[in-house]
Design an enzyme around this catalytic site. Structure first.
Site, PDB file in Angstrom:
ATOM      1  N   SER A   1      -0.865   8.082  -2.020  1.00 17.14           N
ATOM      2  CA  SER A   1      -2.137   7.117  -2.041  1.00 17.14           C
ATOM      3  C   SER A   1      -3.061   7.927  -2.983  1.00 17.14           C
ATOM      4  O   SER A   1      -3.139   9.099  -2.503  1.00 17.14           O
ATOM      5  CB  SER A   1      -2.827   6.248  -0.930  1.00 17.14           C
TER       6      SER A   1
ATOM      7  N   TYR B   1      -5.134   7.008   8.287  1.00 15.99           N
ATOM      8  CA  TYR B   1      -4.500   6.485   7.299  1.00 15.99           C
ATOM      9  C   TYR B   1      -4.572   8.428   6.269  1.00 15.99           C
ATOM     10  O   TYR B   1      -3.490   8.493   5.439  1.00 15.99           O
ATOM     11  CB  TYR B   1      -4.709   5.812   6.008  1.00 15.99           C
TER      12      TYR B   1
END
Length: 235
Positions: free
Chosen positions: A139, A152
């Site tokens: 990501s 995350y």
């Protein structure tokens, strides 16, 4: 040429993984995909059969090495080989670090980071045989930190570093490795309900076409890290 190749996609029941599976099936690749819930796997397999009958849904949890080893064994029994592995399974919990629980932290790390290691560990023997390709889905959060993103961010930064180091380890076997770092994608990730408001985002099919382009590149070319974002800023 990618026809008659075999791919394995983790987290393939919906979203990015499903979009990649669809595009690969439409281009002659046999696709195995996995998910943790049997009902989700069966539903996705039924839908993907519209594009090709060379599809195999598997119930597997990337947090378990033994589960991933069984998945690879099943794929090879079904298709005879394994050429491409796309480690896509992931999840997120966005909370301030002082509110994030140890269980939430461990779930993200075990799924997003340890999971990509287990998937590679289970499949690397087959990839050596085919001089295959290993792709991870990280990501932009793997390079850009933000509020409420400790767990995350940590997992996705880790995926980037892991894949880049694995790329160096695997080159001597003629295995290529790429990490893709997408920005906003129109999926149900983190409880989002996809609607017209998501039209500006990267679509799952866009991710599929990117993977397809990578796999079709001349073997002498290795795009080891790719940042992939929507053209327009978030609305």
């Amino acid at each position: 040429m990618i026809e008659n190749k075999v791919a394995y996609i983790t987290g393939g029941t919906k979203g990015i993984g499903f979009g990649i599976a669809k595009i690969l099936l439409e281009n002659g690749v046999s696709v195995a995909f996995s998910g943790r819930k049997r009902e989700d796997v069966m539903a996705a397999e039924k839908e993907l059969l519209q594009y090709s009958n060379q599809v195999l849904g598997i119930v597997s949890d990337v947090r378990s090495l033994e589960s991933e080893e069984e998945a690879i064994k099943y794929i090879v029994e079904k298709f005879g080989k394994l050429d491409f592995v796309i480690a896509n399974a992931g999840l997120a919990v966005f909370k301030p670090v002082d509110e994030l629980t140890s269980e939430e932290w461990n779930t993200m790390i075990e799924t997003n980071l340890t999971g990509v290691f287990y998937t590679l560990k289970a499949s690397v023997g087959e990839l050596k045989k085919t001089e295959g390709y290993y792709i991870t889905i990280s990501s932009l959060a793997g390079a850009n930190f933000f509020e409420n993103g400790t767990g995350y961010n940590a997992s996705k930064f880790g995926v980037v570093g892991f894949t880049q180091a694995a790329m160096i380890d695997l080159r001597k076997y003629n295995i290529k490795a790429t990490v893709i770092m997408p920005g906003s994608v129109a999926t149900n990730f983190n409880g989002n309900v996809v609607s017209e408001k998501d039209e500006w985002k990267i679509q799952p099919e866009d991710m599929g076409n990117l993977v397809l382009d990578i796999l079709k590149m001349n073997p002498r070319v290795l795009p080891s890290k790719i940042e992939f974002r929507a053209t327009k800023p978030a609305k």
